[in-house]
Design an enzyme around this catalytic site. Sequence first.
Site, short mmCIF file in Angstrom:
data_model
loop_
_atom_site.label_atom_id
_atom_site.label_comp_id
_atom_site.label_asym_id
_atom_site.label_seq_id
_atom_site.Cartn_x
_atom_site.Cartn_y
_atom_site.Cartn_z
N GLY A 186 49.74 32.47 28.20
CA GLY A 186 48.05 33.26 28.73
C GLY A 186 48.08 33.98 27.71
O GLY A 186 47.69 35.22 29.13
N GLY A 187 47.81 33.84 26.85
CA GLY A 187 47.96 34.34 26.03
C GLY A 187 46.28 36.02 25.56
O GLY A 187 46.40 36.29 25.01
N GLY A 226 44.54 35.42 28.63
CA GLY A 226 43.21 36.01 29.37
C GLY A 226 43.59 37.10 29.58
O GLY A 226 43.58 37.79 28.09
N TYR A 252 47.35 27.95 45.10
CA TYR A 252 47.34 28.51 44.56
C TYR A 252 48.93 28.73 45.15
O TYR A 252 49.94 29.36 43.86
CB TYR A 252 46.92 29.96 44.35
CG TYR A 252 46.77 30.85 43.69
CD1 TYR A 252 46.77 30.97 42.08
CD2 TYR A 252 46.73 32.19 44.13
CE1 TYR A 252 47.40 31.71 41.30
CE2 TYR A 252 47.65 33.07 43.00
CZ TYR A 252 47.13 33.17 41.70
OH TYR A 252 47.61 34.43 40.79
N LYS A 256 52.61 28.93 43.44
CA LYS A 256 53.84 30.66 43.22
C LYS A 256 54.63 30.29 44.23
O LYS A 256 56.05 30.86 43.29
CB LYS A 256 52.96 31.14 43.11
CG LYS A 256 51.67 31.53 42.36
CD LYS A 256 51.95 31.43 41.27
CE LYS A 256 50.17 32.20 40.31
NZ LYS A 256 50.71 32.06 38.95
N PRO A 259 52.21 40.47 41.06
CA PRO A 259 51.30 41.95 41.78
C PRO A 259 50.09 41.57 42.46
O PRO A 259 50.00 40.32 43.10
CB PRO A 259 50.17 42.07 39.99
CG PRO A 259 50.50 39.99 39.78
CD PRO A 259 52.27 39.57 40.58
N HIS A 318 36.73 37.19 40.14
CA HIS A 318 38.17 38.20 41.77
C HIS A 318 36.64 38.95 41.81
O HIS A 318 35.61 39.45 41.45
CB HIS A 318 39.02 38.87 41.40
CG HIS A 318 40.08 37.63 41.20
ND1 HIS A 318 40.20 37.48 40.23
CD2 HIS A 318 40.74 37.47 41.80
CE1 HIS A 318 41.52 36.48 40.15
NE2 HIS A 318 41.90 36.38 40.89
N ARG A 358 42.08 45.50 50.40
CA ARG A 358 42.66 44.29 49.48
C ARG A 358 43.86 45.77 48.67
O ARG A 358 43.08 47.08 48.75
CB ARG A 358 41.64 44.01 48.84
CG ARG A 358 41.62 43.07 49.39
CD ARG A 358 41.85 41.85 48.85
NE ARG A 358 41.24 40.23 49.31
CZ ARG A 358 41.65 39.61 50.26
NH1 ARG A 358 41.26 40.98 51.67
NH2 ARG A 358 40.72 38.82 51.22
N ASP A 379 35.02 35.91 54.40
CA ASP A 379 35.86 37.15 53.79
C ASP A 379 37.59 36.30 53.53
O ASP A 379 38.22 37.38 52.90
CB ASP A 379 36.49 38.00 55.45
CG ASP A 379 35.31 38.47 55.58
OD1 ASP A 379 35.04 38.91 54.83
OD2 ASP A 379 34.89 39.10 56.81
#
Length: 311
Positions: free
Chosen positions: A9-10, A12, A135, A139, A162, A178, A207, A267
């Site tokens: 993911g370098g 991203g 997702y 994970k 995170p 996002h 959030r 939502d």
Amino acid sequence: MQKKIIVTGGSGMIGSCLKDIVINDNNNWFFLSSKDCDLTNIDSVNELFTKIQPDYVIHLAANVGGLFKNLRERTKIFTDNIRMNENILEACNNHNVEKGVFCLSSCIFPHKPSKYPMNETMMHESEPHSSNEGYAYSKRMMEMQCRNYNQQYNRKYICLIPVNLYGPYDNFNLEDSHVIPGLIHRLYNAIENNGDFQMYGTGKPLRQFVYSYDFSRIILKTLFEYNDTKSIICCNDEISIKDLTYLISNTMGYDTDKITNDASKSDGCLKKTVDGSYFKKIYPEFKYRSLEDGIKETVSWFKENYDNCRK
Ligand code: NAP
Ligand code: GDP
């Protein structure tokens, strides 16, 4: 001694920030994108590890996106991530990678937990919110596998958890992003076209957010300084989507009186408040960038990189 370090993911958001930070570091870094190796393919992953023989791995690659991408692509998100995570973990172990940092997310926590704020022990307590089930379960499985490799093979495969991340190099795509990059891009368009602006949903969900460079610095601390294997939540203060929308509007100079909302849009999860006290205990000196400053930086970055950023 110089280490060989693979960063999946370098290309991203977090991988790109990490790359900026380690620019003068003496270790041998390999920042990889999907063009260098499709991590869903086990043969390609084995070839990669045989060629590089890494000492450490930072696994950031994922099929990731905001609420609306998760709702739309739930099967592919699960399959891609399960495959990537499993392939990387197996290759790490087979090639005797001693230490690795793996990336979970606060959205994998239960949506009806026994208490708030949720801590690291509560991840598997009950089911995640249905909006990002694919997702979340992929994970959760990675966390379980890291723990099992650590127990059975004495590895140090550490999971960071995170909250929502944002900052330079984010994906500003109008459908897939996002909330922060989505709001920035859509407000930018509204300002350019002197048009109206609708926040999605009711604005009530809460959030927590962490700035991309902060999280990249935490990854480095974890890789080079942390000697435990316990997962670590990385979080900052909590804000409602409505207050966030007003904060970004004010930063960008859009008249907040013109903001309406589209309550027909989902939502998602109403809150997923997590507890950062373990992180504070191990790194008491670490200061997160404030949301106000992080938003300013991100808006400037988006405007300066408008032509070439992901959008
Ligand atoms: P990102 O900007 O979306 O980047 C995703 C990265 O994964 C890209 O480098 C992409 O490569 C790579 N990738 C995707 N599919 C791949 C494949 N099949 N093979 C190889 N590489 C592949 O992600 P990010 O926001 O930096 O997120 C980093 C990590 O943090 C992820 O594990 C994510 O789940 C986690 N996380 C993110 C957030 C957030 O709000 N962004 C919050 C919590 C946790 P290409 O550039 O070639 O496509
Ligand atoms: P989540 O945290 O996994 O749910 O994902 P997001 O980062 O996409 O945040 C989604 C929350 O922000 C939901 O409550 C949405 O209704 C709200 N939201 C408001 N405007 C936007 C927007 O422009 N894009 C996105 N992705 N979400 C928005």
